[in-house]
Design an enzyme around this catalytic site. Structure first.
Site, PDB file in Angstrom:
ATOM      1  N   GLY A 111       0.830  -1.377   0.121  1.00 29.57           N
ATOM      2  CA  GLY A 111       0.098   0.131   0.004  1.00 29.57           C
ATOM      3  C   GLY A 111       0.793   1.199  -0.079  1.00 29.57           C
ATOM      4  O   GLY A 111       0.383   2.236   0.110  1.00 29.57           O
ATOM      5  N   ASP A 112       2.200   1.180  -0.012  1.00 31.87           N
ATOM      6  CA  ASP A 112       2.785   2.429   0.031  1.00 31.87           C
ATOM      7  C   ASP A 112       4.285   2.293  -0.334  1.00 31.87           C
ATOM      8  O   ASP A 112       5.339   2.650   0.237  1.00 31.87           O
ATOM      9  CB  ASP A 112       2.915   2.926   1.681  1.00 31.87           C
ATOM     10  CG  ASP A 112       3.322   4.313   1.559  1.00 31.87           C
ATOM     11  OD1 ASP A 112       3.284   5.016   0.593  1.00 31.87           O
ATOM     12  OD2 ASP A 112       4.006   4.742   2.732  1.00 31.87           O
ATOM     13  N   LEU A 113       4.469   1.514  -1.649  1.00 35.59           N
ATOM     14  CA  LEU A 113       5.976   1.400  -2.191  1.00 35.59           C
ATOM     15  C   LEU A 113       6.107   2.751  -3.008  1.00 35.59           C
ATOM     16  O   LEU A 113       6.263   2.638  -4.175  1.00 35.59           O
ATOM     17  CB  LEU A 113       5.853   0.273  -3.194  1.00 35.59           C
ATOM     18  CG  LEU A 113       5.605  -1.295  -2.522  1.00 35.59           C
ATOM     19  CD1 LEU A 113       5.263  -2.224  -3.662  1.00 35.59           C
ATOM     20  CD2 LEU A 113       6.621  -1.543  -1.714  1.00 35.59           C
TER      21      LEU A 113
END
Length: 377
Positions: free
Chosen positions: A229-231
């Site tokens: 969800g936050d690469l």
């Protein structure tokens, strides 16, 4: 057992404000290490410290650098969620991913809840200690197509590996009102006031409406999975090595920050990754095809998922830009970090919108298909 579902995270008082001396004391009292050096690391709404420790007598191995993570007051109310995230980090490391090791406390736990007297109230914070990973954030280098492809592939491999992850509290990843889950784009409406009235706000409002009309109705056709969800360009670390030709070849040396994990969909992961890889690029529209090619080498998207990709990338830009503007009002002292995406993000979002879905998709899909034919663009 704590409720796991409704974690709308933005809160005025959520971010911890530990001093370096307080952080030192936590490492020494909770984890049993003697701190030799400590310094703060940039963070969104938690607090992180880079910690160097002295070796114990008679030992010559083991890590000497760690990251102390102090969760904000809202996240700290959800220990089950942080426990699941910590176990995911350990599971991925065991599967060969370059994630940190989770250090246990002196009491053999992976988290520790500590209470701090703030004068007017007692605040509770969950603390963890992770090993420090080597490398530089991708944001610091010009990203070449081959690295974009590898990052897309990494995103898919991560989601695919997590299909095998089991934990009794896994339901905590169903975070229904989590503002950073892409399916919750309509929740941005309550934060739009932070933008003022200008063209930026008009574009965001248009994206939200299109999301309601064209994505919400298709969610049931997307394949569900656990998303990192936050690469983003600061959560992927890289190191270089010399190729046979003497030039630098980069590879991923670390994946950071699993705090935004939740149940989502494969197409969410690739959309989020594309958006963040666009941020630092001088040719942002080209980025999507290389990331998509890497992702689809592991998990090919279905036609309905591909058809939503453009709008999902636009939607993630909106999430990042709106919440940065909102958070800057709460934490003006953290503006430099919060506005990293905004430096180029508004420009990229406007460019995508001006070009339109068909033109952008043509570039992305043609580039992705060129990899299948063995001629990467």
């Amino acid at each position: 057992m704590m409720s796991c579902g409704g974690d709308q995270r933005p809160q005025a008082s959520a971010k911890p404000v530990f001093s370096e001396a307080q952080a030192c004391a936590v490492v020494e009292s909770v984890f049993g290490f003697k701190v030799s050096k400590i310094q703060p690391l940039p963070s969104y709404d938690d607090q992180n410290f880079h910690v160097c420790v002295s070796r114990a007598k008679h030992t010559t191995d083991g890590p000497m650098e760690y990251v102390l993570k102090i969760s904000n007051t809202e996240s700290s109310k959800n220990p089950d969620l942080i426990e699941v995230q910590s176990h995911i980090i350990m599971f991925l490391q065991a599967a060969g991913f370059p994630t940190a090791s989770v250090c246990r406390t002196k009491g053999d736990n992976i988290t520790h809840l500590m209470s701090v007297d703030g004068g007017s109230e007692i605040k509770s914070y969950l603390v963890r200690l992770l090993t420090y990973l080597p490398g530089r954030p991708i944001a610091e280098i010009p990203i070449r197509p081959q690295l974009l492809y590898e990052i897309g592939r990494l995103a898919a491999e991560l989601d695919k590996t997590l299909e095998k992850f089991h934990h009794p509290k896994l339901r905590c990843l169903h975070r229904e009102n989590f503002i950073w889950n892409l399916k919750n784009v309509p929740l941005l409406e309550k934060y739009l006031y932070a933008l003022g009235q200008d063209r930026n706000r008009e574009v965001v409002e248009r994206v939200i409406q299109l999301f309601k009309d064209e994505v919400v109705t298709k969610l049931c056709h997307f394949r569900e999975c656990i998303n990192h969800g936050d690469l983003n360009d600061h959560n992927i670390l890289i190191e270089s090595r010399k190729s046979a030709f003497g030039d630098a070849v980069y590879h991923v040396s670390g994946v950071l920050d699993f705090d935004d994990m939740s149940y989502g969909y494969y197409v969410f992961e690739v959309a989020i990754t594309i958006m963040y890889m666009m941020i630092e690029s001088k040719d942002p529209i080209q980025v999507g095809g290389h990331v998509l090619a890497g992702f689809e080498s592991i998990i090919p998207l279905t036609p309905v998922e591909r058809g939503a990709l453009f709008l999902l990338v636009c939607s993630r830009f909106c999430q990042s830009l709106v919440m940065a503007a909102y958070s800057c009002q709460l934490h003006p002292e953290n503006k430099a970090y919060l506005m990293i995406t905004a430096k180029t993000g508004w420009k990229h979002l406007q460019l995508m919108f001006d070009m339109g879905q068909k033109a952008v998709e043509e570039i992305w899909f043609n580039t992705a298909e060129s990899y299948q034919s063995g001629i990467s663009m």
